[in-house]
Design a protein around this motif. Structure first.
Motif, PDB file in Angstrom:
ATOM      1  N   ILE A 188      41.687  86.061 -55.877  1.00  0.00           N
ATOM      2  CA  ILE A 188      41.765  85.116 -54.763  1.00  0.00           C
ATOM      3  C   ILE A 188      43.212  84.893 -54.346  1.00  0.00           C
ATOM      4  O   ILE A 188      43.551  84.932 -53.162  1.00  0.00           O
ATOM      5  CB  ILE A 188      41.089  83.789 -55.132  1.00  0.00           C
ATOM      6  CG1 ILE A 188      39.571  83.999 -55.214  1.00  0.00           C
ATOM      7  CG2 ILE A 188      41.431  82.698 -54.121  1.00  0.00           C
ATOM      8  CD1 ILE A 188      38.795  82.757 -55.539  1.00  0.00           C
ATOM      9  N   ARG A 189      44.066  84.688 -55.337  1.00  0.00           N
ATOM     10  CA  ARG A 189      45.481  84.479 -55.017  1.00  0.00           C
ATOM     11  C   ARG A 189      46.089  85.734 -54.415  1.00  0.00           C
ATOM     12  O   ARG A 189      46.921  85.666 -53.491  1.00  0.00           O
ATOM     13  CB  ARG A 189      46.235  84.042 -56.270  1.00  0.00           C
ATOM     14  CG  ARG A 189      45.828  82.666 -56.745  1.00  0.00           C
ATOM     15  CD  ARG A 189      46.800  82.106 -57.765  1.00  0.00           C
ATOM     16  NE  ARG A 189      46.781  82.770 -59.046  1.00  0.00           N
ATOM     17  CZ  ARG A 189      46.105  82.335 -60.110  1.00  0.00           C
ATOM     18  NH1 ARG A 189      45.372  81.247 -60.038  1.00  0.00           N
ATOM     19  NH2 ARG A 189      46.167  82.992 -61.242  1.00  0.00           N
ATOM     20  N   LEU A 190      45.673  86.884 -54.923  1.00  0.00           N
ATOM     21  CA  LEU A 190      46.162  88.141 -54.370  1.00  0.00           C
ATOM     22  C   LEU A 190      45.747  88.269 -52.909  1.00  0.00           C
ATOM     23  O   LEU A 190      46.526  88.708 -52.059  1.00  0.00           O
ATOM     24  CB  LEU A 190      45.598  89.303 -55.201  1.00  0.00           C
ATOM     25  CG  LEU A 190      46.318  90.641 -55.192  1.00  0.00           C
ATOM     26  CD1 LEU A 190      47.815  90.486 -55.370  1.00  0.00           C
ATOM     27  CD2 LEU A 190      45.736  91.529 -56.283  1.00  0.00           C
ATOM     28  N   SER A 191      44.534  87.844 -52.600  1.00  0.00           N
ATOM     29  CA  SER A 191      44.065  87.936 -51.215  1.00  0.00           C
ATOM     30  C   SER A 191      44.858  86.994 -50.309  1.00  0.00           C
ATOM     31  O   SER A 191      45.139  87.321 -49.151  1.00  0.00           O
ATOM     32  CB  SER A 191      42.561  87.638 -51.144  1.00  0.00           C
ATOM     33  OG  SER A 191      42.309  86.256 -51.265  1.00  0.00           O
ATOM     34  N   THR A 218      43.172  78.002 -42.905  1.00  0.00           N
ATOM     35  CA  THR A 218      42.857  79.208 -42.131  1.00  0.00           C
ATOM     36  C   THR A 218      42.429  80.369 -43.019  1.00  0.00           C
ATOM     37  O   THR A 218      42.079  81.441 -42.510  1.00  0.00           O
ATOM     38  CB  THR A 218      44.066  79.649 -41.294  1.00  0.00           C
ATOM     39  OG1 THR A 218      45.120  80.044 -42.173  1.00  0.00           O
ATOM     40  CG2 THR A 218      44.552  78.514 -40.407  1.00  0.00           C
ATOM     41  N   PHE A 219      42.482  80.150 -44.326  1.00  0.00           N
ATOM     42  CA  PHE A 219      42.049  81.195 -45.243  1.00  0.00           C
ATOM     43  C   PHE A 219      40.581  80.974 -45.571  1.00  0.00           C
ATOM     44  O   PHE A 219      40.179  79.866 -45.940  1.00  0.00           O
ATOM     45  CB  PHE A 219      42.872  81.160 -46.533  1.00  0.00           C
ATOM     46  CG  PHE A 219      44.317  81.499 -46.343  1.00  0.00           C
ATOM     47  CD1 PHE A 219      44.783  82.781 -46.593  1.00  0.00           C
ATOM     48  CD2 PHE A 219      45.212  80.532 -45.909  1.00  0.00           C
ATOM     49  CE1 PHE A 219      46.115  83.091 -46.417  1.00  0.00           C
ATOM     50  CE2 PHE A 219      46.554  80.840 -45.737  1.00  0.00           C
ATOM     51  CZ  PHE A 219      47.004  82.123 -45.979  1.00  0.00           C
ATOM     52  N   ASP A 220      39.818  82.022 -45.410  1.00  0.00           N
ATOM     53  CA  ASP A 220      38.387  81.912 -45.693  1.00  0.00           C
ATOM     54  C   ASP A 220      38.139  82.285 -47.153  1.00  0.00           C
ATOM     55  O   ASP A 220      37.814  83.426 -47.476  1.00  0.00           O
ATOM     56  CB  ASP A 220      37.594  82.820 -44.758  1.00  0.00           C
ATOM     57  CG  ASP A 220      36.096  82.598 -44.902  1.00  0.00           C
ATOM     58  OD1 ASP A 220      35.711  81.486 -45.293  1.00  0.00           O
ATOM     59  OD2 ASP A 220      35.335  83.547 -44.641  1.00  0.00           O
ATOM     60  N   THR A 250      39.668  73.802 -55.455  1.00  0.00           N
ATOM     61  CA  THR A 250      40.019  75.031 -56.174  1.00  0.00           C
ATOM     62  C   THR A 250      41.039  75.836 -55.379  1.00  0.00           C
ATOM     63  O   THR A 250      41.998  76.372 -55.941  1.00  0.00           O
ATOM     64  CB  THR A 250      38.763  75.886 -56.426  1.00  0.00           C
ATOM     65  OG1 THR A 250      37.828  75.110 -57.161  1.00  0.00           O
ATOM     66  CG2 THR A 250      39.105  77.146 -57.195  1.00  0.00           C
ATOM     67  N   ALA A 251      40.850  75.898 -54.081  1.00  0.00           N
ATOM     68  CA  ALA A 251      41.814  76.586 -53.228  1.00  0.00           C
ATOM     69  C   ALA A 251      43.185  75.937 -53.368  1.00  0.00           C
ATOM     70  O   ALA A 251      44.201  76.625 -53.508  1.00  0.00           O
ATOM     71  CB  ALA A 251      41.357  76.550 -51.776  1.00  0.00           C
ATOM     72  N   SER A 252      43.191  74.611 -53.361  1.00  0.00           N
ATOM     73  CA  SER A 252      44.435  73.870 -53.519  1.00  0.00           C
ATOM     74  C   SER A 252      45.122  74.242 -54.831  1.00  0.00           C
ATOM     75  O   SER A 252      46.345  74.397 -54.892  1.00  0.00           O
ATOM     76  CB  SER A 252      44.143  72.375 -53.481  1.00  0.00           C
ATOM     77  OG  SER A 252      45.330  71.635 -53.572  1.00  0.00           O
ATOM     78  N   HIS A 253      44.317  74.383 -55.859  1.00  0.00           N
ATOM     79  CA  HIS A 253      44.827  74.797 -57.169  1.00  0.00           C
ATOM     80  C   HIS A 253      45.503  76.164 -57.082  1.00  0.00           C
ATOM     81  O   HIS A 253      46.605  76.354 -57.611  1.00  0.00           O
ATOM     82  CB  HIS A 253      43.668  74.829 -58.180  1.00  0.00           C
ATOM     83  CG  HIS A 253      43.918  75.660 -59.392  1.00  0.00           C
ATOM     84  ND1 HIS A 253      44.740  75.251 -60.420  1.00  0.00           N
ATOM     85  CD2 HIS A 253      43.466  76.890 -59.742  1.00  0.00           C
ATOM     86  CE1 HIS A 253      44.765  76.190 -61.355  1.00  0.00           C
ATOM     87  NE2 HIS A 253      44.011  77.187 -60.981  1.00  0.00           N
ATOM     88  N   HIS A 254      44.885  77.091 -56.374  1.00  0.00           N
ATOM     89  CA  HIS A 254      45.445  78.437 -56.269  1.00  0.00           C
ATOM     90  C   HIS A 254      46.753  78.436 -55.471  1.00  0.00           C
ATOM     91  O   HIS A 254      47.703  79.128 -55.836  1.00  0.00           O
ATOM     92  CB  HIS A 254      44.428  79.381 -55.628  1.00  0.00           C
ATOM     93  CG  HIS A 254      43.310  79.767 -56.544  1.00  0.00           C
ATOM     94  ND1 HIS A 254      43.530  80.316 -57.788  1.00  0.00           N
ATOM     95  CD2 HIS A 254      41.958  79.673 -56.424  1.00  0.00           C
ATOM     96  CE1 HIS A 254      42.368  80.559 -58.377  1.00  0.00           C
ATOM     97  NE2 HIS A 254      41.395  80.168 -57.575  1.00  0.00           N
ATOM     98  N   PHE A 255      46.796  77.647 -54.410  1.00  0.00           N
ATOM     99  CA  PHE A 255      48.042  77.546 -53.654  1.00  0.00           C
ATOM    100  C   PHE A 255      49.155  76.967 -54.535  1.00  0.00           C
ATOM    101  O   PHE A 255      50.307  77.367 -54.444  1.00  0.00           O
ATOM    102  CB  PHE A 255      47.841  76.686 -52.400  1.00  0.00           C
ATOM    103  CG  PHE A 255      47.169  77.423 -51.266  1.00  0.00           C
ATOM    104  CD1 PHE A 255      47.879  78.351 -50.510  1.00  0.00           C
ATOM    105  CD2 PHE A 255      45.830  77.217 -50.966  1.00  0.00           C
ATOM    106  CE1 PHE A 255      47.270  79.041 -49.468  1.00  0.00           C
ATOM    107  CE2 PHE A 255      45.212  77.912 -49.929  1.00  0.00           C
ATOM    108  CZ  PHE A 255      45.925  78.826 -49.182  1.00  0.00           C
ATOM    109  N   ARG A 256      48.761  76.056 -55.367  1.00  0.00           N
ATOM    110  CA  ARG A 256      49.746  75.448 -56.246  1.00  0.00           C
ATOM    111  C   ARG A 256      50.320  76.454 -57.247  1.00  0.00           C
ATOM    112  O   ARG A 256      51.538  76.494 -57.493  1.00  0.00           O
ATOM    113  CB  ARG A 256      49.117  74.270 -57.016  1.00  0.00           C
ATOM    114  CG  ARG A 256      50.131  73.502 -57.840  1.00  0.00           C
ATOM    115  CD  ARG A 256      49.584  73.088 -59.178  1.00  0.00           C
ATOM    116  NE  ARG A 256      49.001  71.757 -59.209  1.00  0.00           N
ATOM    117  CZ  ARG A 256      49.576  70.697 -59.788  1.00  0.00           C
ATOM    118  NH1 ARG A 256      50.757  70.820 -60.348  1.00  0.00           N
ATOM    119  NH2 ARG A 256      48.957  69.549 -59.802  1.00  0.00           N
ATOM    120  N   ILE A 257      49.444  77.264 -57.837  1.00  0.00           N
ATOM    121  CA  ILE A 257      49.895  78.290 -58.782  1.00  0.00           C
ATOM    122  C   ILE A 257      50.887  79.239 -58.107  1.00  0.00           C
ATOM    123  O   ILE A 257      51.945  79.561 -58.660  1.00  0.00           O
ATOM    124  CB  ILE A 257      48.695  79.100 -59.330  1.00  0.00           C
ATOM    125  CG1 ILE A 257      47.718  78.188 -60.076  1.00  0.00           C
ATOM    126  CG2 ILE A 257      49.186  80.237 -60.231  1.00  0.00           C
ATOM    127  CD1 ILE A 257      48.208  77.695 -61.392  1.00  0.00           C
TER     128      ILE A 257
END
Lengths: 108, 108
Positions: free
Chosen positions: A25-28, A43-45, A52-59
């Motif tokens: 997901i983060r790679l995408s 804007t990311f689908d 969870t998305a917020s978590h990935h942006f944070r990482i």
DNA sequence: TCAATTGTTCGATAATAATAGAACTATTTT
DNA sequence: AAAATAGTTCTATTATTATCGAACAATTGA
């Protein structure tokens, strides 16, 4: 929702960077940013919940891969290309060159 | 202790590769291999138990990063340089090159 | 054959990480 | 002011990973 932590270039750590990029997901997210330029989170689908998305942006942010710039009620995400390239020459280029598909919800 | 699974080049997956390399111990194994050439598991001075070291070699092997060749009672480990370079050009080079620019802080 | 060496596998535990829902903050819109 | 929008943070749950010791298997050497 004011200012978020961003490491300075000298604080980038290779294991952190590689770990951040080892999640599909983060790679995408990174691929999309590289392809289309700066974009807000929404804007990311992504096939995950908002938190969870917020978590990935944070990482990604805490590894030094993206910059999150507050703009109105949103955050504009951009790749920290120059700094990553400076710190780890050729790494991002090699990773982006390797094609990979965006994971579907079923594939996870 | 006979034959171990090795993925074929076409089965290499970028997230797996990046995840395998995101661990400091595994990264140190790969760097040693790149620096000194093929070596048996026991010649690496790793700060973990034997079974844990075996686990790390397995992760590297199953990601396609190393080849483990049985030789007598040992396994000779070697980097799958050509295949990694073919599948992900520039990736390994960039990661190995990053070693030299790693700050003196927090080794491993 | 017996013992030592080399490394794997098993079973268990602890630490990390991914995930989601709910509550919250800040901003923009109506 | 209220509602809608955008995203974070908190709490909890589940899944994955790292770790170790003990048992095991294969090979080598005495």
């Amino acid at each position: 929702m004011r200012s978020l932590y961003h490491p300075s270039e000298t604080d980038f750590r290779l294991p952190n960077i590689l770990h951040a990029l080892s999640d599909p997901i983060r790679l995408s997210i990174v691929r999309e940013l590289a392809r289309t330029g700066a974009r807000s989170c929404g804007t990311f689908d992504l096939p995950v919940a908002k938190s969870t998305a917020s978590h990935h942006f944070r990482i990604l942010r805490e590894a030094g891969i993206i910059h999150m710039h507050p703009m109105g009620s949103q955050y504009v995400n951009s790749l920290r290309r120059t700094e990553i390239d400076s710190r780890f020459p050729g790494l991002l280029e090699a990773i982006l060159r390797a094609e990979e598909s965006v994971p579907s919800k079923e594939a996870l």
